[in-house]
Motif scaffolding. Structure first.
Motif, mmCIF file in Angstrom:
data_model
loop_
_atom_site.group_PDB
_atom_site.id
_atom_site.type_symbol
_atom_site.label_atom_id
_atom_site.label_comp_id
_atom_site.label_asym_id
_atom_site.label_seq_id
_atom_site.Cartn_x
_atom_site.Cartn_y
_atom_site.Cartn_z
ATOM 1 N N UNK A 1 -21.886 -45.693 -94.604
ATOM 2 C CA UNK A 1 -23.257 -46.076 -94.800
ATOM 3 C C UNK A 1 -23.870 -47.176 -94.575
ATOM 4 N N UNK A 2 -22.976 -48.296 -95.245
ATOM 5 C CA UNK A 2 -23.454 -49.718 -95.302
ATOM 6 C C UNK A 2 -23.462 -50.232 -93.941
ATOM 7 N N UNK A 3 -24.746 -50.854 -93.594
ATOM 8 C CA UNK A 3 -24.764 -51.587 -92.277
ATOM 9 C C UNK A 3 -25.080 -52.975 -92.389
ATOM 10 N N UNK A 4 -25.346 -53.408 -93.597
ATOM 11 C CA UNK A 4 -25.442 -54.941 -93.769
ATOM 12 C C UNK A 4 -26.389 -55.193 -94.924
ATOM 13 N N UNK A 5 -27.048 -56.129 -94.954
ATOM 14 C CA UNK A 5 -27.881 -56.517 -96.227
ATOM 15 C C UNK A 5 -28.998 -55.868 -96.291
ATOM 16 N N UNK A 6 -29.399 -55.409 -97.637
ATOM 17 C CA UNK A 6 -30.637 -54.696 -97.669
ATOM 18 C C UNK A 6 -32.120 -55.618 -97.367
ATOM 19 N N UNK A 7 -32.664 -54.790 -96.506
ATOM 20 C CA UNK A 7 -33.976 -55.305 -96.337
ATOM 21 C C UNK A 7 -33.772 -56.969 -95.757
ATOM 22 N N UNK A 8 -32.918 -57.323 -94.768
ATOM 23 C CA UNK A 8 -32.668 -58.693 -94.569
ATOM 24 C C UNK A 8 -33.954 -59.549 -94.196
ATOM 25 N N UNK B 1 -17.051 -58.712 -90.006
ATOM 26 C CA UNK B 1 -18.037 -59.171 -89.224
ATOM 27 C C UNK B 1 -19.398 -59.438 -90.080
ATOM 28 N N UNK B 2 -19.728 -58.714 -91.045
ATOM 29 C CA UNK B 2 -20.953 -58.943 -92.124
ATOM 30 C C UNK B 2 -20.652 -60.103 -92.963
ATOM 31 N N UNK C 1 -13.364 -63.117 -96.903
ATOM 32 C CA UNK C 1 -11.788 -62.984 -96.769
ATOM 33 C C UNK C 1 -11.291 -61.595 -96.534
ATOM 34 N N UNK C 2 -11.964 -60.759 -95.994
ATOM 35 C CA UNK C 2 -11.737 -59.351 -95.854
ATOM 36 C C UNK C 2 -10.456 -59.410 -94.738
ATOM 37 N N UNK C 3 -10.312 -60.580 -93.877
ATOM 38 C CA UNK C 3 -9.377 -61.055 -93.078
ATOM 39 C C UNK C 3 -8.105 -60.724 -93.603
#
Length: 415
Positions: free
Chosen positions: A142-149, A197-198, A203-205
């Motif tokens: 569900x999470x596609x990025x920052x809230x109301x960027x 990417x987000x 460091x999710x890498x």
């Protein structure tokens, strides 16, 4: 009437968009007008609503409150007209009762951010392992990025955005631990790739590298590390964390070893120790002891050491008066100092808005460069935060001087 109308789907995570059934609803290209801000606030707070004073502050800020009441009435009128012109059915949409402004639509309205938060509450309450895993996957998808960027500079948006990012981070962490423990490395990679990417500096890498190693795809793991190291150096001027450095050593050894170690041995050696990388965080008493020891050592070795006092302000050099925002910024400040400094440096929380750092083996010029590095990392996701940091620096040898910007004189002080 509700049963005959299609559902209104509102997306706020990653961008702002509205779907009425199968029809996308456009309110124009400018998403920062007062009417658009009011729409997004009302949609977000839903039927629960928002108090008039809080709404006025969110829309107009402190500097414009003199004429805000009249402006709000005009903005509400414009919003109602704008909604109908966009293609939604005729209705009031804005309900005002006892000083509470709320969204009142003739159709069911679903806001992804609210569903996202509710779903994670289900995760926390779930005791069935299989169902919990399914819920975690749904939360992460569900999470596609920052809230109301587009409104990231607004305080209410900032606070909500950080809360949703925390939920996503925790959910993804839990999910990856489950998948990796079971050996489902490919699926863990698929969930981890969007996070890289987000949030490339979170460091999710490291999780991706662990998955590549689990799949014995060592060269892909090495390539991931090299790209990450390059990114950190070019964008922030710092090296990757201790965990990534250890992974690099293991990968290099594995690729060059003529007799590769068993996979379990590699995984055991890659496990991160309890002690985190970067600067050492300690309590005030421990920091004071370190300071006193360093001061004594300097008398004999002649090595230089500096104290740096970093403060979070309101952006104009005044103390931050908003406790919720200060708490968020101080948490990020600790993370930034931890990440940007060496293992030989130490730091402590000196007050509600300040961190004190002990820098060993550096000079005054480098202290400025170190602060710039901390500030750059601190503001990596919210560029405007750069103006909220200030610092003073003083040589340990000069701290007792009256003209030093940092002074600690007696046992009765916070120091």
């Amino acid at each position: 009437m509700n049963e005959k109308l299609a559902e209104l789907e509102v997306h706020m995570l990653g961008d702002f968009s509205v779907m009425y059934g199968e029809q996308p609803i456009s309110f124009g290209k400018n998403t920062t007008t007062k009417a658009m801000k009011l729409l997004q606030i009302l949609l977000y707070y839903g039927e629960q609503g928002i108090a008039r004073e809080k709404l006025l502050s969110a829309l107009y800020g402190r500097d414009e409150l003199a004429d805000a009441a009249n402006n709000l009435r005009v903005t509400v009128h414009r919003l109602k007209k704008m909604i109908v012109e966009a293609g939604l059915p005729e209705a009031e949409y804005v309900n005002i009762k006892k000083g509470i402004y709320s969204w009142q639509a003739p159709m069911e309205t679903e806001v992804d951010a609210r569903v996202f938060a509710a779903l994670y509450k289900e995760v926390e309450a779930c005791e069935d392992a299989g169902h919990k895993e399914d819920l975690l996957k749904e939360v992460c998808r569900m999470y596609h990025g920052e809230f109301l960027p587009d409104l990231s500079g607004e305080e209410w948006v900032l606070i909500a955005s950080i809360q949703y990012k925390k939920i996503y981070t925790q959910a993804l962490k839990e999910l990856c631990e489950i998948l990796i423990a079971r050996g489902d490395y490919e699926e863990a990679l698929a969930f981890c790739d969007p996070a890289c990417k987000l949030y490339p500096f979170d460091e999710w890498q490291s999780v991706k590298i662990e998955c590549y190693i689990g799949l014995k795809r060592y060269r892909e793991a090495l390539k991931e590390y090299e790209c990450t190291a390059k990114l950190f150096f070019e964008e922030l001027g710092i090296s990757p964390s201790e965990k990534l450095m250890k992974q690099f050593e293991e990968m290099s050894s594995q690729i060059n070893d003529t007799k590769p170690r068993e996979l379990q041995d590699i995984k055991n050696r890659l496990k991160e120790e309890d002690v985190p990388g970067g600067a050492y965080y300690c309590s005030i008493p421990s920091f004071r002891d370190s300071y006193r020891l360093v001061a004594r050592m300097m008398e004999r070795s002649g090595q230089s050491a500096y104290l740096m006092l970093c403060s979070v302000t309101d952006g104009k050099g005044r103390p931050m008066e908003k406790p919720e925002k200060l708490e968020i910024m101080m948490e990020e400040m600790q993370n930034s100092v931890q990440h940007c400094l060496r293992r030989g440096d130490s730091f402590t929380k000196y007050s509600a808005s300040q961190y004190l750092i002990l820098l060993i083996g550096t000079n005054k010029e480098n202290c400025g460069m170190i602060f710039d590095r901390i500030r750059k990392y601190f503001a990596r996701e919210h560029k405007s935060w750069a103006k909220n940091l200030e610092y003073f620096v003083s040589s340990v040898a000069d701290v007792e001087n009256l003209d030093s910007p940092i002074q600690f004189k007696d046992e009765q002080s916070a120091w």
